[in-house]
Enzyme design. Structure first.
Site, short mmCIF file in Angstrom:
data_model
loop_
_atom_site.label_atom_id
_atom_site.label_comp_id
_atom_site.label_asym_id
_atom_site.label_seq_id
_atom_site.Cartn_x
_atom_site.Cartn_y
_atom_site.Cartn_z
N GLY A 1 0.84 -1.26 0.04
CA GLY A 1 0.04 0.07 -0.08
C GLY A 1 0.73 1.14 -0.09
CB SER A 2 -0.09 4.66 0.82
OG SER A 2 -1.33 4.91 0.15
CB THR A 3 4.19 2.05 3.77
OG1 THR A 3 3.92 0.90 3.29
CG2 THR A 3 3.57 2.65 5.00
#
Length: 635
Positions: free
Chosen positions: A290-292
């Site tokens: 995801g966004s990490t």
């Protein structure tokens, strides 16, 4: 002539006899001088027997010397069947004390062997049972000391420490990884008996056991306890499918803490399934980050200079079409015009699609390889996963777009925190590790020191500095505000990844994650926390992982004694935030002047006079709005 021949024969026989005598004398001399020890040992083995004394296993300590795995002395039952004169009574009494059947004990007592260890029912006996056996005073029945592995903090660091079997052999974790160092050399009580096993009237010989070597870890128990507490809170609040957290020193790869749920108590490992025992989730679990993962895409984009993060703009309309895929931003209607720094702060998927396109698949995937994704990090723990990265030949426009914002690839938590640490520390990728030193058990002297292992350079120091600032801005101005700690420069990035099952994305089933950095200008610790499918909560990482991460970061600050920093980015305060203000210096001022300068605080006066002669807390301290300032009045 006849007598002359006889004389020659006699001389020949005499010479042969003398030669044989010389050979015998030389042989006896050789045996007595050169082979004495060997033959004596062989002879001794024929009539000597050993009662084994188990060596204590090496202890496992945290970086500060706190004992995480220890030993306690217990006793075990050993029989010498040929010395047991009344086998019937011995069988009956021992079976009763140990709580086993007569037939089970009979197999031990009547066994035709020199020494019989009663296993498993006679191992690691309680003091009460050992006292009952000793009170029987039976010939041929012996109690010998054994060391039992104990874990004084229960489930703390369970998957990293691992556990041992009944014979004190390492079965998982560090107990298995460093079993050769932890295992000592057994001792014995040597007694002497005849061929029938009857003990001879000779003094017994005691051979002292040699304990195993101690392991000192990179783990800080204070940070570890913080992780354990907060993961317990996660389970209580959200009932997730799993949860995990890792803390790393980004400057060398040392693991400061690591834990996951579900967990187990290594003191009672038999009570848990093999699935729980064997899965150290921070190094084993693989999932879409995801966004990490956007941290890596942004770092690659800055390094390759495909845009200027501060000056170049991107317009987010709320979605973007890539071939047949319609990719949406999490914010309905989009974020409008933004700099690419704001693209990171807002975690804007269409903006990262653009960055992926600017980089191109060869460049983006070369950075994934450079940062170690798709291969094991080499951490000194067993059971590490590799993750899954698209082969470049299978990467089309859609795969490039989704990879840029953290979907469509599979990584492990240890890969994520290792790669992000390289982004933050100036660009150096290190191999993560848990073992710090191997110690001599008696003196504590360091026998082996495990140093940082540099792997390769990933990005420049200039890019790293920009990324540290960018991630601080995410916490101060973007989606990571819940991790903000007044007076400290905190960086971070949230992540919300939709889970995949059988090739399809699940509905309302996400892995929420957060990366936290403290302090962001000169990182001493990086935190990664992930929660799999939290229940009864808003499906946003900023509401789940980020507040929990903040509490852990506060404990890291205390554990590492991190001082407050100046020059950080001021938080974009929201209406419901706790606002902090700096305390002004009002010593020498009048009460009216003090009231104006300290308008955000409650004032409490003592003494009398028309001037402030002292104040508490002192000037320069930052306090939450409404806090009380004590002022002393005088002339």
């Amino acid at each position: 002539m006849f007598f002359k021949n006889i004389d020659k024969r006699i001389k020949l026989v005499l010479i042969i006899f003398i030669l044989l005598l010389i050979i015998i004398i030389l042989r006896v001399f050789y045996v007595q001088v050169f082979e004495y020890d060997k033959l004596s040992s062989l002879a001794s083995d024929l009539w000597s027997r050993n009662l084994p004394i188990e060596a204590a296993r090496g202890r496992i300590l945290d970086r500060n010397g706190v004992v995480l795995a220890d030993n306690e002395t217990t006793t075990s039952l050993v029989l010498i069947p040929n010395q047991i004169t009344d086998k019937e009574t011995a069988t009956e009494k021992l079976a009763e004390i140990l709580g086993v059947t007569y037939d089970e004990m009979k197999e031990h007592v009547y066994k035709e062997t020199s020494i019989e260890r009663v296993h498993p029912e006679g191992r690691r006996l309680s003091y009460e049972i050992a006292d009952k056996i000793e009170a029987l005073n039976l010939e041929g029945v012996y109690l010998v000391k054994e060391a039992k592995r104990t874990y004084p903090y229960g489930s703390l660091l369970a998957h990293v420490l691992g556990y041992v079997g009944i014979d004190n052999q390492g079965l998982s974790g560090l107990e298995l990884q460093y079993d050769d160092y932890l295992t000592g050399k057994a001792g014995a009580i040597k007694y002497f008996s005849d061929a029938k096993g009857n003990q001879l009237e000779l003094n017994d010989v005691y051979i002292e056991p040699q304990n195993g070597m101690d392991l000192q870890l990179t783990i800080d128990i204070n940070i570890q306890q913080s992780l354990e507490r907060e993961l317990d809170n996660v389970v209580s609040m959200f009932n997730p499918d799993m949860a995990l957290a890792v803390v790393m020193d980004p400057n060398n790869g040392e693991i400061l803490a690591m834990s996951s749920r579900p967990t187990f108590d290594p003191n009672n490992y038999q009570d848990y399934s093999q699935e729980v025992l064997s899965r150290n989730l921070p190094i084993w679990a693989t999932y879409e980050p995801g966004s990490t993962q956007k941290i890596i895409t942004m770092a690659a984009s800055v390094e390759e200079k495909v845009m200027d993060i501060f000056k170049d703009h991107f317009y987010d309309s709320g979605s973007v079409d890539v071939d047949s895929a319609h990719i949406k931003c999490w914010k309905a209607g989009g974020h409008g015009d933004q700099t690419f720094l704001q693209v990171l702060q807002n975690s804007c998927n269409p903006g990262f699609v653009k960055l992926g396109q600017l980089l191109g698949k060869e460049k983006l995937f070369s950075y994934l390889d450079l940062f170690g994704f798709g291969s094991k990090t080499g951490i000194d723990l067993n059971g590490e996963g590799e993750g899954i990265i698209f082969p470049l030949s299978r990467v089309g426009n859609v795969e490039l777009a989704t990879t840029a914002f953290g979907q469509g690839i599979s990584v492990t938590p240890i890969q994520q925190i290792t790669a992000i640490s390289a982004v933050l520390n100036g660009g150096s990728l290190y191999t993560p590790y848990v073992l710090k030193n191997i110690l001599e058990p008696e003196t504590g002297n360091v026998l082996y020191q495990n140093n940082a292992k540099f792997v390769r350079k990933t990005i420049s120091e200039e890019t790293s500095e920009i990324m540290r600032y960018a991630l601080e801005s995410v916490v101060a101005l973007g989606g990571g505000k819940a991790a903000y700690i007044d007076g400290y420069r905190i960086g971070g990035k949230t992540g919300t990844a939709q889970k995949v099952e059988n090739g399809a994305y699940l509905v309302n089933n996400y892995i929420m994650s957060f990366v936290g950095i403290v302090p962001s200008n000169d990182p001493e610790a990086v935190l990664y926390i992930a929660i799999d499918n939290p229940k009864n909560t808003a499906l946003l990482s900023s509401y789940t992982t980020t507040p929990i991460a903040r509490r852990i970061l506060l404990d890291i600050i205390d554990a590492l004694d991190i001082e407050k920093q100046e020059g950080g980015i001021e938080k974009d305060w929201q209406w419901d935030d706790k606002v902090y203000y700096e305390v002004a210096n009002v010593v020498g001022k009048t009460p009216q002047e003090a009231k104006t300068l300290l308008e955000h605080f409650a004032l409490e006066y003592s003494g009398s006079g028309d001037k402030i002669i002292s104040q508490s807390p002192e000037a320069g301290t930052r306090l939450e709005e409404g806090s009380t300032i004590k002022l002393m009045l005088g002339n």
